[in-house]
Design a protein around this motif. Structure first.
Motif, short mmCIF file in Angstrom:
data_model
loop_
_atom_site.label_atom_id
_atom_site.label_comp_id
_atom_site.label_asym_id
_atom_site.label_seq_id
_atom_site.Cartn_x
_atom_site.Cartn_y
_atom_site.Cartn_z
N PHE A 189 23.08 23.66 63.86
CA PHE A 189 22.41 24.39 62.79
C PHE A 189 23.31 24.58 61.56
O PHE A 189 22.87 24.37 60.43
CB PHE A 189 21.94 25.76 63.30
CG PHE A 189 21.32 26.63 62.25
CD1 PHE A 189 20.03 26.40 61.81
CD2 PHE A 189 22.04 27.67 61.67
CE1 PHE A 189 19.46 27.21 60.83
CE2 PHE A 189 21.48 28.48 60.70
CZ PHE A 189 20.18 28.24 60.27
N CYS A 190 24.55 25.01 61.78
CA CYS A 190 25.41 25.30 60.62
C CYS A 190 26.52 24.26 60.50
O CYS A 190 27.03 23.74 61.50
CB CYS A 190 26.00 26.71 60.72
SG CYS A 190 27.27 26.95 61.97
N THR A 191 26.91 23.99 59.26
CA THR A 191 27.90 22.96 58.99
C THR A 191 29.27 23.27 59.58
O THR A 191 29.90 22.37 60.15
CB THR A 191 28.02 22.73 57.46
OG1 THR A 191 26.75 22.35 56.95
CG2 THR A 191 29.04 21.66 57.15
N PRO A 192 29.79 24.49 59.46
CA PRO A 192 31.13 24.73 60.01
C PRO A 192 31.25 24.38 61.48
O PRO A 192 32.24 23.79 61.90
CB PRO A 192 31.34 26.24 59.77
CG PRO A 192 30.48 26.56 58.60
CD PRO A 192 29.27 25.68 58.76
N CYS A 193 30.25 24.72 62.27
CA CYS A 193 30.29 24.42 63.71
C CYS A 193 29.96 22.96 63.98
O CYS A 193 30.65 22.30 64.75
CB CYS A 193 29.34 25.35 64.46
SG CYS A 193 29.29 25.08 66.24
N PRO B 123 29.30 13.99 53.65
CA PRO B 123 27.89 13.91 54.09
C PRO B 123 27.28 15.28 54.36
O PRO B 123 26.11 15.50 54.06
CB PRO B 123 27.98 13.08 55.38
CG PRO B 123 29.25 12.30 55.26
CD PRO B 123 30.20 13.21 54.51
N ALA B 124 28.06 16.18 54.91
CA ALA B 124 27.54 17.52 55.18
C ALA B 124 27.23 18.25 53.88
O ALA B 124 26.23 18.98 53.79
CB ALA B 124 28.55 18.32 56.01
N ARG B 125 28.09 18.05 52.85
CA ARG B 125 27.81 18.69 51.55
C ARG B 125 26.54 18.13 50.93
O ARG B 125 25.75 18.86 50.33
CB ARG B 125 29.01 18.49 50.61
CG ARG B 125 30.21 19.34 50.96
CD ARG B 125 31.23 19.33 49.83
NE ARG B 125 31.86 18.03 49.67
CZ ARG B 125 32.97 17.65 50.27
NH1 ARG B 125 33.59 18.48 51.09
NH2 ARG B 125 33.48 16.44 50.07
N GLU B 126 26.32 16.85 51.13
CA GLU B 126 25.11 16.24 50.56
C GLU B 126 23.87 16.77 51.25
O GLU B 126 22.87 17.10 50.60
CB GLU B 126 25.19 14.71 50.73
CG GLU B 126 23.98 13.98 50.13
CD GLU B 126 24.13 12.48 50.23
OE1 GLU B 126 23.15 11.78 49.92
OE2 GLU B 126 25.21 12.00 50.62
N VAL B 127 23.91 16.89 52.58
CA VAL B 127 22.76 17.37 53.34
C VAL B 127 22.43 18.81 52.96
O VAL B 127 21.26 19.19 52.84
CB VAL B 127 23.04 17.27 54.86
CG1 VAL B 127 21.98 18.02 55.65
CG2 VAL B 127 23.07 15.80 55.28
N THR B 128 23.47 19.63 52.77
CA THR B 128 23.25 21.04 52.47
C THR B 128 23.16 21.33 50.99
O THR B 128 23.06 22.49 50.59
CB THR B 128 24.38 21.89 53.09
OG1 THR B 128 25.64 21.42 52.62
CG2 THR B 128 24.34 21.81 54.61
N ALA B 129 23.21 20.28 50.16
CA ALA B 129 23.10 20.43 48.70
C ALA B 129 24.14 21.39 48.15
O ALA B 129 23.87 22.22 47.29
CB ALA B 129 21.69 20.87 48.32
#
Length: 625
Positions: free
Chosen positions: A520-524, A606-612
């Motif tokens: 669910f969350c990017t850090p994890c 990629p995670a930054r792109e997904v989460t805008a």
């Protein structure tokens, strides 16, 4: 789109490397299993309720071996939910699959205690016997062999699941027998019963495990005190949640009773998925009646008429005994309408589906509602907005067992032992490098040294307290005490002697959290994957000092920014090991100076792109890279 649909298993069979269906034997097996599959009958029996999606999917899996796309579509129609919700649930839980798996689905536990007992070698032996790669389905569709997380059999490993049924105490001889049974296409139901025998290992009894509870006696005492008086007695006893957080049980019950709602619920969290923990398995085997009595007392105290016992799927062998206990209590007037002629209360048994994160109470509630087990934002808390957004009390098995005895005997039952801050006893699961793995009960305040002596540990080097999300202690700390004021423990002690490679232990834990992150969350989601990859490099001898720096940075970020307790504690084994076993890391490094070409900040792109997100907070600072 309802009613009975013919379902040919041939369409479920995997393709071979040439893109064609498997052998003629495979087609023959498919034809032999062609059947009428009546999904409408299944959903109707479950009230066509989306909150019953998990038990419905368990039935579909048992009949078809997977949940094909056509069934997902029809199931969404029958339950009146978006197709994506059903598809998401099927993909989230380990016990469900939209893709065909082997007719015999073999999953070896890759928990650290199983690996220490030789599970890797045994798994390789079976893979070689069938000429398969891990996770691959044989060309004839007969068998697939893979891994799963801890099966809760750490006291009698190595263990595996075959078609979701647990087999402990694996040996080369047992692997040979299982291989022969699979090759003979013998239905699991006809396999020798001794393969599935689960042994009981209660090694030390104290206050709870040496007590007996006459059915109904705790309920009678609660009725005599009244609901508020019962809650006050629980508060006065100092009982704190035994699941790890240690929140006041009395305060939790009081808050739930006071919460406005049309209906209140009690939920028993029996989803103990923490590697090294198996105490709830023993409690529900030998003390189920007292646990259910504790649930009933809790229901009376908070004004609940409905309750759920959420049991982890790996404990499927407990389903029939628990159903029998529930039926006996209904027959005796201790469950159902008019309990003791005073109040209504009943318990529904629900089986989880293999997701560690569902041990977190809000994720468990999401699972009960037929959704993916994604932890909720808090507040609001379950005591006010729980199951179906109604006030819900969630306690674990050990807490409810203790509550039953407090309800019967009063606050003094717990206050007489333990410490002022931690009254009562703690039941722990002990495994690893010990002569006598099993369940041990001590008054709070006991030292690790006393447990190691009782369990027959020889030359222990380290102990993981509370499972991978707990605390790693070195030999110099064995005098510390297990209590909320010193070392809290959810229920597991894994012991490692001097022969163990602590880096391999930590790498196993890192893989576990990467596998069990809900995503669910990017850090994890990203952090657990990066940590697992870096630990693999270090164990392989290809890491550098940069990896040590990145391990610390990523772990600290996860601790600060993760959505739930899984992410905030997932890096604890790494941080503890870096602090207490640093030389072991540095001796394994390929180089103390050369930096790898891997760019940690770039890996997060990629995670930054997904989460805008592309703000400064979504990047590692230059000095952190």
């Amino acid at each position: 789109m309802g009613g009975s649909i013919p379902f040919n298993h041939a369409v479920l069979m995997p393709l071979n490397s040439n893109g064609e269906n498997g052998s003629e034997n495979q087609a023959a097996r498919a034809g032999a299993h062609e059947r009428e599959f009546d999904l409408l009958e299944i959903t109707t029996r479950h009230g066509r309720s989306s909150s019953h999606l998990l038990p419905i999917l368990h039935e579909v899996m048992a009949l078809l071996g997977c949940v094909p796309p056509a069934v997902i579509t029809q199931l969404a129609h029958e339950l009146g939910v978006p197709r994506g919700q059903v598809e998401g649930v099927v993909g989230f839980y380990a016990f469900f699959s939209a893709e065909p798996r082997g007719h015999f689905r073999v999953l070896f536990s890759d928990n650290i205690t199983d690996e220490m007992a030789g599970s890797v070698e045994l798994r390789e032996r079976m893979l070689e016997a069938f000429r398969l790669l891990p996770g691959e389905v044989s060309r004839d569709g007969l068998v697939s062999i893979g891994t799963t997380s801890c099966t809760g059999l750490c006291d009698q490993g190595p263990a595996l699941l075959v078609n979701d049924r647990a087999i402990p105490r694996l040996t080369p001889a047992r692997i040979g027998a299982i291989t022969s049974l699979i090759r003979g296409d013998v239905p699991v139901e006809r396999w020798p019963g001794n393969l599935f025998t689960i042994h009981s290992h209660i090694e030390k009894r104290d206050l709870l495990l040496s007590s007996e509870l006459e059915p109904g006696s705790a309920i009678d005492a609660a009725l005599a005190r009244g609901a508020e008086g019962t809650i006050q007695e629980i508060s006065d006893s100092g009982l704190r949640g035994r699941g790890g957080a240690g929140f006041s049980t009395g305060a939790k019950w009081a808050a739930c009773r006071a919460a406005p709602g049309s209906v209140h619920y009690v939920v028993c969290n029996a989803d103990e998925g923490e590697p090294g923990t198996f105490k709830d398995r023993e409690l529900l085997t030998h003390y189920a009646d007292a646990v259910i009595e504790g649930m009933t007392v809790a229901g009376f105290a908070i004004g609940a008429t409905k309750s759920v016992l959420y049991l982890r799927a790996e404990y499927g062998f407990l389903v029939e005994p628990l159903k029998a206990t529930l039926a006996e209590r209904r027959s005796a007037g201790l469950l159902g309408a008019g309990v003791r002629g005073s109040f209504d209360f009943d318990v529904e048994l629900v089986l989880g589906a293999g997701a560690y994160v569902c041990g977190e109470e809000s994720a468990l509630l999401e699972s009960l509602e037929g959704k993916r087990g994604i932890p909720r934002n808090r507040p609001p808390y379950p005591v006010t907005h729980g199951f179906k957004q109604e006030p819900t009390l969630v306690n674990n098995v050990e807490t409810l067992l203790a509550a039953a005895y407090v309800a019967r005997d009063g606050a003094a039952f717990l206050r007489g032992v333990g410490t002022p801050t931690s009254p009562g006893t703690k039941i722990i699961s002990v495994s690893g490098d010990v002569a006598r793995p099993g369940i041990y009960e001590y008054p709070f305040g006991f030292t690790l040294k006393s447990v190691l002596e009782d369990a027959g540990a020889q030359s222990p080097m380290a102990v993981q307290v509370g499972g991978p999300s707990g605390t790693l202690l070195s030999a110099s700390e064995f005098g510390r005490r297990v209590a909320f004021e010193d070392v809290p423990c959810a229920g597991a002690l894994i012991v490692f002697d001097g022969s163990r490679d602590m880096l391999r232990v930590v790498e196993n834990f890192a893989r576990f959290f990467a596998h069990e992150s809900c995503g669910f969350c990017t850090p994890c989601r990203v952090g657990t994957t990066l940590n697992a990859q870096m630990m693999q490099r270090i164990v392989a001898g290809t890491g550098s000092r940069r990896d040590l720096k990145d391990l610390d940075k990523v772990s600290q970020l996860m601790k600060r920014a993760s959505h739930c307790g899984l992410g905030t504690t997932a890096a604890k084994p790494i941080l503890d090991a870096l602090l207490k076993f640093r030389p072991a890391f540095e001796q394994r490094l390929r180089s103390l100076d050369v930096l790898p070409t891997f760019d940690l900040d770039e890996a997060l792109a990629p995670a930054r792109e997904v989460t805008a997100r592309d703000d400064a907070g979504a990047h590692f600072a230059e000095e952190e890279r």
